[in-house]
Write a protein that holds these residues in place. Sequence first.
Motif, PDB file in Angstrom:
ATOM      1  N   LEU A   1      -3.331  17.806   6.090  1.00 48.19           N
ATOM      2  CA  LEU A   1      -2.186  17.606   5.195  1.00 48.19           C
ATOM      3  C   LEU A   1      -2.648  17.584   3.742  1.00 48.19           C
ATOM      4  O   LEU A   1      -3.813  17.316   3.462  1.00 48.19           O
ATOM      5  CB  LEU A   1      -1.494  16.277   5.541  1.00 48.19           C
ATOM      6  N   PRO A   2      -1.738  17.848   2.816  1.00 48.02           N
ATOM      7  CA  PRO A   2      -2.102  17.770   1.398  1.00 48.02           C
ATOM      8  C   PRO A   2      -2.640  16.375   1.084  1.00 48.02           C
ATOM      9  O   PRO A   2      -2.159  15.381   1.635  1.00 48.02           O
ATOM     10  CB  PRO A   2      -0.784  18.004   0.672  1.00 48.02           C
ATOM     11  N   GLY A   3      -3.654  16.298   0.231  1.00 47.83           N
ATOM     12  CA  GLY A   3      -4.254  15.008  -0.101  1.00 47.83           C
ATOM     13  C   GLY A   3      -3.328  14.142  -0.945  1.00 47.83           C
ATOM     14  O   GLY A   3      -2.559  14.648  -1.761  1.00 47.83           O
ATOM     15  N   TYR A   4      -3.417  12.834  -0.704  1.00 50.08           N
ATOM     16  CA  TYR A   4      -2.619  11.913  -1.528  1.00 50.08           C
ATOM     17  C   TYR A   4      -3.053  12.029  -2.977  1.00 50.08           C
ATOM     18  O   TYR A   4      -4.237  12.170  -3.275  1.00 50.08           O
ATOM     19  CB  TYR A   4      -2.843  10.467  -1.080  1.00 50.08           C
ATOM     20  N   VAL A   5      -2.101  11.934  -3.862  1.00 49.83           N
ATOM     21  CA  VAL A   5      -2.419  11.989  -5.286  1.00 49.83           C
ATOM     22  C   VAL A   5      -2.676  10.570  -5.753  1.00 49.83           C
ATOM     23  O   VAL A   5      -1.849   9.684  -5.555  1.00 49.83           O
ATOM     24  CB  VAL A   5      -1.243  12.594  -6.079  1.00 49.83           C
ATOM     25  N   GLN A   6      -3.863  10.350  -6.315  1.00 51.27           N
ATOM     26  CA  GLN A   6      -4.199   8.996  -6.764  1.00 51.27           C
ATOM     27  C   GLN A   6      -3.577   8.692  -8.119  1.00 51.27           C
ATOM     28  O   GLN A   6      -2.886   7.717  -8.306  1.00 51.27           O
ATOM     29  CB  GLN A   6      -5.728   8.850  -6.858  1.00 51.27           C
ATOM     30  N   ILE A   7      -3.870   9.571  -9.067  1.00 49.51           N
ATOM     31  CA  ILE A   7      -3.354   9.323 -10.418  1.00 49.51           C
ATOM     32  C   ILE A   7      -2.413  10.475 -10.772  1.00 49.51           C
ATOM     33  O   ILE A   7      -2.813  11.634 -10.735  1.00 49.51           O
ATOM     34  CB  ILE A   7      -4.494   9.288 -11.456  1.00 49.51           C
TER      35      ILE A   7
ATOM     36  N   ARG B   1       3.723  12.901  -5.722  1.00 49.79           N
ATOM     37  CA  ARG B   1       3.215  11.761  -4.963  1.00 49.79           C
ATOM     38  C   ARG B   1       4.157  11.413  -3.823  1.00 49.79           C
ATOM     39  O   ARG B   1       3.766  11.257  -2.674  1.00 49.79           O
ATOM     40  CB  ARG B   1       3.202  10.562  -5.899  1.00 49.79           C
ATOM     41  N   GLU B   2       5.421  11.293  -4.214  1.00 47.82           N
ATOM     42  CA  GLU B   2       6.484  10.960  -3.264  1.00 47.82           C
ATOM     43  C   GLU B   2       6.532  11.970  -2.134  1.00 47.82           C
ATOM     44  O   GLU B   2       6.533  11.624  -0.965  1.00 47.82           O
ATOM     45  CB  GLU B   2       7.841  11.011  -3.986  1.00 47.82           C
ATOM     46  N   LYS B   3       6.585  13.225  -2.533  1.00 49.45           N
ATOM     47  CA  LYS B   3       6.748  14.301  -1.555  1.00 49.45           C
ATOM     48  C   LYS B   3       5.604  14.311  -0.556  1.00 49.45           C
ATOM     49  O   LYS B   3       5.807  14.487   0.641  1.00 49.45           O
ATOM     50  CB  LYS B   3       6.811  15.649  -2.277  1.00 49.45           C
ATOM     51  N   ILE B   4       4.390  14.121  -1.077  1.00 39.87           N
ATOM     52  CA  ILE B   4       3.231  14.147  -0.187  1.00 39.87           C
ATOM     53  C   ILE B   4       3.290  12.960   0.776  1.00 39.87           C
ATOM     54  O   ILE B   4       3.057  13.105   1.982  1.00 39.87           O
ATOM     55  CB  ILE B   4       1.922  14.155  -0.999  1.00 39.87           C
ATOM     56  N   SER B   5       3.663  11.782   0.250  1.00 40.63           N
ATOM     57  CA  SER B   5       3.769  10.606   1.116  1.00 40.63           C
ATOM     58  C   SER B   5       4.763  10.844   2.239  1.00 40.63           C
ATOM     59  O   SER B   5       4.509  10.545   3.403  1.00 40.63           O
ATOM     60  CB  SER B   5       4.235   9.390   0.317  1.00 40.63           C
ATOM     61  N   THR B   6       5.915  11.416   1.870  1.00 39.62           N
ATOM     62  CA  THR B   6       6.953  11.652   2.875  1.00 39.62           C
ATOM     63  C   THR B   6       6.458  12.621   3.942  1.00 39.62           C
ATOM     64  O   THR B   6       6.680  12.417   5.139  1.00 39.62           O
ATOM     65  CB  THR B   6       8.209  12.250   2.206  1.00 39.62           C
ATOM     66  N   LEU B   7       5.800  13.671   3.479  1.00 43.38           N
ATOM     67  CA  LEU B   7       5.284  14.674   4.407  1.00 43.38           C
ATOM     68  C   LEU B   7       4.274  14.020   5.370  1.00 43.38           C
ATOM     69  O   LEU B   7       4.333  14.231   6.585  1.00 43.38           O
ATOM     70  CB  LEU B   7       4.614  15.794   3.606  1.00 43.38           C
ATOM     71  N   CYS B   8       3.365  13.210   4.816  1.00 46.82           N
ATOM     72  CA  CYS B   8       2.354  12.569   5.659  1.00 46.82           C
ATOM     73  C   CYS B   8       3.017  11.610   6.646  1.00 46.82           C
ATOM     74  O   CYS B   8       2.657  11.571   7.824  1.00 46.82           O
ATOM     75  CB  CYS B   8       1.338  11.819   4.803  1.00 46.82           C
ATOM     76  N   GLU B   9       4.000  10.866   6.169  1.00 48.06           N
ATOM     77  CA  GLU B   9       4.679   9.915   7.054  1.00 48.06           C
ATOM     78  C   GLU B   9       5.250  10.615   8.280  1.00 48.06           C
ATOM     79  O   GLU B   9       5.221  10.094   9.383  1.00 48.06           O
ATOM     80  CB  GLU B   9       5.823   9.210   6.307  1.00 48.06           C
TER      81      GLU B   9
END
Length: 732
Positions: free
Chosen positions: A141-147, A157-165
């Motif tokens: 999956l795409p890596g979480y964005v830290q900063i 950030r949001e989009k990646i979190s949702t995708l990972c969830e």
Amino acid sequence: LQQLTRKLIEVRNILKSVDHADDTLTLPSMVVIGSQSSGKSSVLEAIVGHEFLPKGSNMVTRRPIELTLVRTEPTRASRGTPVEYGEFPGLGLGRITDFRAVQKTLFDLNMAVPAAQCVSDEPIELRIHSPHVPDLTMIDLPGYVQIAGMDQPEELREKISTLCEKYIREPNIILAVCAADVDLANSPALRASRKVDPLGLRTIGVVTKLDLVPPEEGAAILRNNKYPLALGYVGVVCKGMTSAFRTSRGHDGVSGEGNVTRSVLQGENDYFSQHAEHYLAANVRGRNAGQAPLTGTETLRRRLMAVLEESMGSSLHGIANAVQIELEEAAYQFKVQYNDRSISAESYVAETMDALKARFKDLAAGFGKPEVRSLLRTAFDDKVMDILAQMYWTDARASELSQLADNKKLTAQDLDRYWQYKLDASTSALTKSGIGRLSTQLVADAVRAHIDGLASAEPFNHHPDAAERIAGFASAILRERFGITADQVENCVKPYKYEVEVEQVEWEDGRRRSIDLLDKELRMCDEALKRIQKAVGSKRLREAEAHVKSVEERSRKAALARLRAREGAADAADPATSDALLEESDPTQPHYNSALLAKARESTFLADRSAILKMRAAALRAKRCKTGGPEAKAFCPEAFLSVVADKLAYTSVMFINIELLAEFFYQFPREIDSHLIYDLGKEEISRFARENPDVRKHLDLQERKEKLEMVMEKLDALVKVYQEKQAPQRNS
Ligand code: GDP
């Protein structure tokens, strides 16, 4: 048990293509999450033994990559089949043996997601076959964005979190990748996994970059005390992995493989043996005495296989039950809805085309000479009525002709030249009106309308493209034949432009038909008159008619007076006086609005028309017209024109039939055969069939049932194998 995992991966891939409402039909997969630069790619590539993931600083993983690793037999290489290759099942690119090409393809697929959209949910499927990989399914999956930075907005950030969830839900196994040099407390991967798996029952921690922290610190992290996970942590050092691949890759990208893996693992091994006092079991003292932390890519691989196997094994019964239930439901629906009748896209297309041709045959049978003749005669009769209206019914002397016909002593020669001229002009208006084009056009339009009807009827209403093509074939043939047909017809009716001979039977036929037409016209006229009377009221209408009449009378007189004055006649009235006549208004008269006056004018016209029609119908029924002969036509133009119209229709039909219809009925079905279906490929046939919602539903259910049956068969066998393997374990 390797076989079990492998078979279950196959089953998993089939189940993925069976659409199902809930998640009960999902077999577990490994999901790799971690923040950007945590070393995710390095770990995945170390497991696969190849550099194949897209690299770059600008968010190069924008879509989930569903990676299926399939272990192949190394011996097959000698038989000329590549043992190591990647393939994208969704793209149909075939086997790709150069992993740089795999990397390039992944890069392009990811970059095709517009930067504005950041990430997409649509997974990329990739299969890698190799003797060096374990049977595994992993989702990167795409890596979480830290900063959040300039080029990586908050929204991303949001989009990646949702995708990972979405992916870390049960029953998937989470591979939480964290870099050793970043405090685990700050690891977004661990945080996300803890939310859905608080005990870490299905989370494996992978700690990368152990070489960047002091060994005692690294060992402490792996010992799993601070953020415990039931499945534990594995530490790796994948430094220089990428460059190691690059330098030692064999020229065929395959044969050097063993060395690559070895040299890469060597670096990692060297690191851990250099720090054996912290990472070797024998050296661990105190509370964890004799317990070595898990380290190394090889260990990680084995761990992943074991965990996935275990997880799949324990899912086996549940999934078998769920599939059984789904299968029973699908089989029941298939029985109830379709009585177990199987169809295929091919059979549907064939049936549809047969039906089209059958309907076309009916059409050809029902659109022969008699139908075309009646079509043309109706059109020509209309034309005759128009000519009569223009030439006779508005003629002030029309009643004169009827009276003359009553005089038995009068012959045609005694008639005023005027009537002969009228008859000739009327006949020419009919025969010289471009009968060729007119009749061809009428028939072509009728054929087109019939074909349009065929092409828009069930099931073609579901196939607008095909319907359009069918109509297109028809138009093309008709267009091609139009000119020739029109010219032929025009040529063949040419004699009638000079002379029309009439037999007695023909005359009688024409006379009767013209009486019918006049009667019909009379009925329409009287009905229209009645409608006006009803709408306006008889009394009011009579008054308005009288008013119109008197105004018209006065204006006629005024016009006459002006004419006289202009001619300078001495006895002319003063023009001023005659104009005044018009303007003079009678205060006792009621006021008439223009709508009423228009109605009055119309009703006057209709009444006059009705009187003439009655008179003409009577004349046609009287002796002179009945007797016929050359005498009669000048007295009875209606009957004569009707005969001419019939002759024109008869002649036109003969040639239209040969030049247009016969050709059309021959060519059209051949056109359908050679252009509508035979050039359709398998996919187009399937797309065509699925345009019909009923067929689509039928095919979907049927395919679902078939796939579930196949899966069920595989699962049944696997359950048996699993039970057999479990039994001795339990006994020992
Ligand atoms: P990703 O963004 O999570 O996929 O991370 P990458 O695998 O691309 O790694 C990010 C950077 O860390 C790269 O420059 C790697 O070479 C480096 N890296 C990865 N693993 C290690 C490791 O074990 N030790 C060291 N020192 N560097 C590593």
